[in-house]
Scaffold this motif. Structure first.
Motif, short mmCIF file in Angstrom:
data_model
loop_
_atom_site.label_atom_id
_atom_site.label_comp_id
_atom_site.label_asym_id
_atom_site.label_seq_id
_atom_site.Cartn_x
_atom_site.Cartn_y
_atom_site.Cartn_z
N TYR A 63 0.82 -1.21 0.00
CA TYR A 63 0.00 0.00 0.00
C TYR A 63 0.86 1.26 0.00
CZ TYR A 63 -3.45 -3.45 1.43
OH TYR A 63 -4.25 -4.56 1.52
N HIS A 64 0.51 2.18 -0.90
CA HIS A 64 1.20 3.46 -0.98
C HIS A 64 0.55 4.42 0.01
CE1 HIS A 64 2.97 6.83 -3.75
NE2 HIS A 64 3.18 7.05 -2.47
N LYS A 65 0.93 4.27 1.27
CA LYS A 65 0.42 5.16 2.32
C LYS A 65 1.29 6.41 2.35
CE LYS A 65 -1.68 1.86 5.54
NZ LYS A 65 -2.91 2.62 5.77
N GLY A 66 0.69 7.54 2.14
CA GLY A 66 1.44 8.80 2.13
C GLY A 66 1.22 9.55 0.84
N ASP A 67 1.87 10.72 0.75
CA ASP A 67 1.77 11.56 -0.44
C ASP A 67 0.34 12.03 -0.70
OD1 ASP A 67 4.51 11.44 -1.03
OD2 ASP A 67 4.27 9.54 -2.09
N GLY A 68 -0.51 12.04 0.36
CA GLY A 68 -1.88 12.54 0.21
C GLY A 68 -2.89 11.48 -0.16
N HIS A 69 -2.53 10.21 -0.05
CA HIS A 69 -3.47 9.14 -0.39
C HIS A 69 -4.38 8.81 0.79
CE1 HIS A 69 -0.51 7.50 -3.65
NE2 HIS A 69 -1.13 8.60 -4.01
N VAL A 70 -5.68 8.77 0.55
CA VAL A 70 -6.61 8.33 1.58
C VAL A 70 -6.51 6.82 1.73
CG1 VAL A 70 -8.20 10.25 1.13
CG2 VAL A 70 -8.58 8.04 -0.01
N THR A 71 -7.03 6.32 2.87
CA THR A 71 -6.97 4.88 3.14
C THR A 71 -8.39 4.29 3.12
OG1 THR A 71 -7.23 4.86 5.56
CG2 THR A 71 -5.07 5.48 4.69
N ASP A 72 -8.50 3.10 3.70
CA ASP A 72 -9.79 2.42 3.70
C ASP A 72 -10.84 3.14 4.53
OD1 ASP A 72 -8.22 1.74 5.91
OD2 ASP A 72 -9.19 -0.19 6.18
N ASP A 73 -10.42 3.99 5.49
CA ASP A 73 -11.40 4.78 6.25
C ASP A 73 -12.28 5.60 5.31
OD1 ASP A 73 -9.03 4.17 7.91
OD2 ASP A 73 -10.06 5.30 9.47
N THR A 74 -11.63 6.27 4.36
CA THR A 74 -12.37 7.11 3.41
C THR A 74 -13.11 6.27 2.39
OG1 THR A 74 -10.78 8.92 3.71
CG2 THR A 74 -12.15 8.98 1.72
N LEU A 75 -12.51 5.18 1.94
CA LEU A 75 -13.20 4.31 0.98
C LEU A 75 -14.51 3.79 1.57
CD1 LEU A 75 -10.22 2.17 -0.38
CD2 LEU A 75 -11.26 4.20 -1.43
N MET A 76 -14.49 3.39 2.84
CA MET A 76 -15.69 2.90 3.49
C MET A 76 -16.70 4.01 3.73
SD MET A 76 -15.61 -0.41 3.88
CE MET A 76 -16.86 -0.69 5.13
N THR A 77 -16.22 5.19 4.09
CA THR A 77 -17.11 6.33 4.31
C THR A 77 -17.85 6.68 3.03
OG1 THR A 77 -15.68 7.23 6.05
CG2 THR A 77 -17.23 8.75 5.02
N HIS A 78 -17.13 6.76 1.93
CA HIS A 78 -17.75 7.10 0.64
C HIS A 78 -18.70 5.99 0.19
CE1 HIS A 78 -14.49 10.26 -0.59
NE2 HIS A 78 -15.17 10.60 0.49
N ALA A 79 -18.36 4.74 0.47
CA ALA A 79 -19.26 3.64 0.13
C ALA A 79 -20.58 3.78 0.90
CB ALA A 79 -18.61 2.30 0.43
N LEU A 80 -20.50 4.16 2.18
CA LEU A 80 -21.72 4.33 2.97
C LEU A 80 -22.54 5.52 2.46
CD1 LEU A 80 -23.23 3.09 5.36
CD2 LEU A 80 -22.14 4.80 6.83
N VAL A 81 -21.88 6.56 2.00
CA VAL A 81 -22.61 7.68 1.39
C VAL A 81 -23.39 7.19 0.17
CG1 VAL A 81 -22.36 9.86 0.14
CG2 VAL A 81 -21.07 9.48 2.26
N ARG A 82 -22.76 6.35 -0.64
CA ARG A 82 -23.46 5.84 -1.82
C ARG A 82 -24.67 4.98 -1.43
NH1 ARG A 82 -18.01 5.46 -3.58
NH2 ARG A 82 -17.87 3.23 -3.09
N VAL A 83 -24.56 4.28 -0.31
CA VAL A 83 -25.73 3.52 0.17
C VAL A 83 -26.84 4.48 0.55
CG1 VAL A 83 -26.57 1.98 1.98
CG2 VAL A 83 -24.33 1.56 0.93
N TYR A 84 -26.52 5.54 1.24
CA TYR A 84 -27.54 6.55 1.58
C TYR A 84 -28.14 7.16 0.31
CZ TYR A 84 -27.15 6.95 6.68
OH TYR A 84 -27.23 6.72 8.03
#
Length: 383
Positions: A63-84
């Motif tokens: 995983y390229h953690k750093g350089d401004g990359h979001v992680t699974d926290d944001t991926l899951m948050t955005h997925a929940l927004v799509r469910v809403y």
């Protein structure tokens, strides 16, 4: 000026994503290791811990953690927004089975840490893969599917949208998040999801402060989660600089944190159900919110430099501080850097969710009027 609803939704979601990206590259390390690696405290976007060898360096490859990359926290948050967006109403555990599982299994998205388009399931942690295993393959009752999973911050880290859908109604946010999280977590992991959603909802109350948010969380939290928040909050009140707060906050939360002192080598009793324990991330996020007096930059950087699971800590602190003050509180240069590096439109989920929030409130208000009329008829002395 008091931020309006759309501004608070944007502040919370964008603020969460930026906090996530800032914390990602130093996740799992101690404040001392962070200080040595970066020659000082992290004050913005930094590169991968292992530089150009991130593809093979342990323990977090590839995983390229750093350089401004979001992680699974944001991926899951955005997925929940799509469910809403799809449901356009309140969610429950069945919504996780019916809608979130397909989001993880069937819908490729850009994964910044993989630098590729892939299914979210290919990036999320084992505790999130559990959702798919239990609900899609195991056909578990969604309300009980979280039983047996790792008890960690996995459910809490993406519950900001639940708090926003229930903006200014923390009790409702708590109840909805506890229901949703039942498909993912049990025990204090599920409890933290409810309390974090409540904290985001409380931050949307006009005139809210860091202190009022924490007091609301204390009023709703149960068992070890409440005790951990109270212990951390008491210590946080004595600090206004995260540098002096790092060690005291860790000591305050340690009796409730089952992971132990070595974050990467937890003991055999770690992450197991208990009424005495709490996840570390939420109490520390609330503690840093108090230390930073609700200021986005101070609160998030406190979470980032705390180390350990600091991407989730900074995600939570960023969501609450963003909801308190709106998008303007999130440094624009950080937003731009994270959006460009992650190749994500950080504003689109907020725009979509704000529309859902208004629709849900209108239906809730109409339902309340119907209930009020029925109750009035029941209690009319003339009848």
């Amino acid at each position: 000026m008091t931020p309006h609803l759309d501004d608070r939704v944007t502040g919370a979601l964008v603020g969460a994503a930026v906090g996530d990206a800032l914390g990602g590259p130093v996740e799992g390390y101690t404040p001392e290791q962070i200080l040595e690696r970066h020659g000082g405290r992290v004050t913005g976007v930094v590169g991968p811990w292992n530089g150009g060898s991130w593809r093979t360096a342990r323990p977090i490859a590839p995983y390229h953690k750093g350089d401004g990359h979001v992680t699974d926290d944001t991926l899951m948050t955005h997925a929940l927004v799509r469910v809403y967006e799809r449901v356009r109403g309140h969610l429950d555990a069945y919504a996780v089975a019916d809608h979130l599982v397909p989001e993880l299994m069937d819908r490729p998205v850009w994964i910044p840490e993989l630098e590729a388009e892939a299914l979210p399931l290919q990036r999320v942690f084992l505790a999130e893969k559990w959702i798919v295993a239990r609900l899609h393959y195991g056909h578990a009752d969604p309300r009980e599917a979280g039983n047996g999973n790792i008890v960690n911050c996995g459910a809490a880290m993406y519950m900001a949208p639940v708090g926003l859908v229930n903006a200014a109604n923390p009790a409702a946010a708590y109840a909805e998040a506890v229901d949703v999280a039942g498909a993912h977590q049990s025990s204090y992991g599920r409890e933290a999801a409810g309390v974090f959603a409540a904290a985001v909802a409380a931050a949307c109350v006009p005139g809210a402060t860091a202190r009022s948010v924490v007091d609301t969380a204390l009023g709703l939290a149960k068992d070890g989660t409440r005790a951990a928040i109270a212990a951390v909050a008491e210590v946080a009140e004595a600090h206004r600089d995260f540098e002096t707060a790092l060690a005291p906050l860790r000591r305050a939360v340690a009796p409730y944190d089952s992971v132990g002192p070595d974050y990467r080598s937890p003991g055999l009793d770690a992450r197991r159900p208990s009424r005495l324990h709490a996840i570390e991330e939420l109490p520390i996020a609330l503690g840093m919110l108090l230390v930073g007096e609700g200021d986005y930059r101070r609160s998030v950087l406190g979470g980032v430099n705390y180390g350990r699971d600091c991407d989730s800590i900074a995600t939570m602190a960023g969501a609450i501080a963003g909801a308190l003050h709106g998008e303007a509180a999130v440094p624009a240069e950080w937003v731009k850097r994270v959006a460009e590096a992650s190749r994500l439109d950080l504003h689109a989920p907020a725009t979509a969710l704000a529309a859902v929030v208004r629709e849900v409130f209108a239906r809730d208000a109409a339902a309340h009027r119907v209930h009020a009329a029925a109750f009035a008829a029941l209690t009319d002395p003339v009848r």
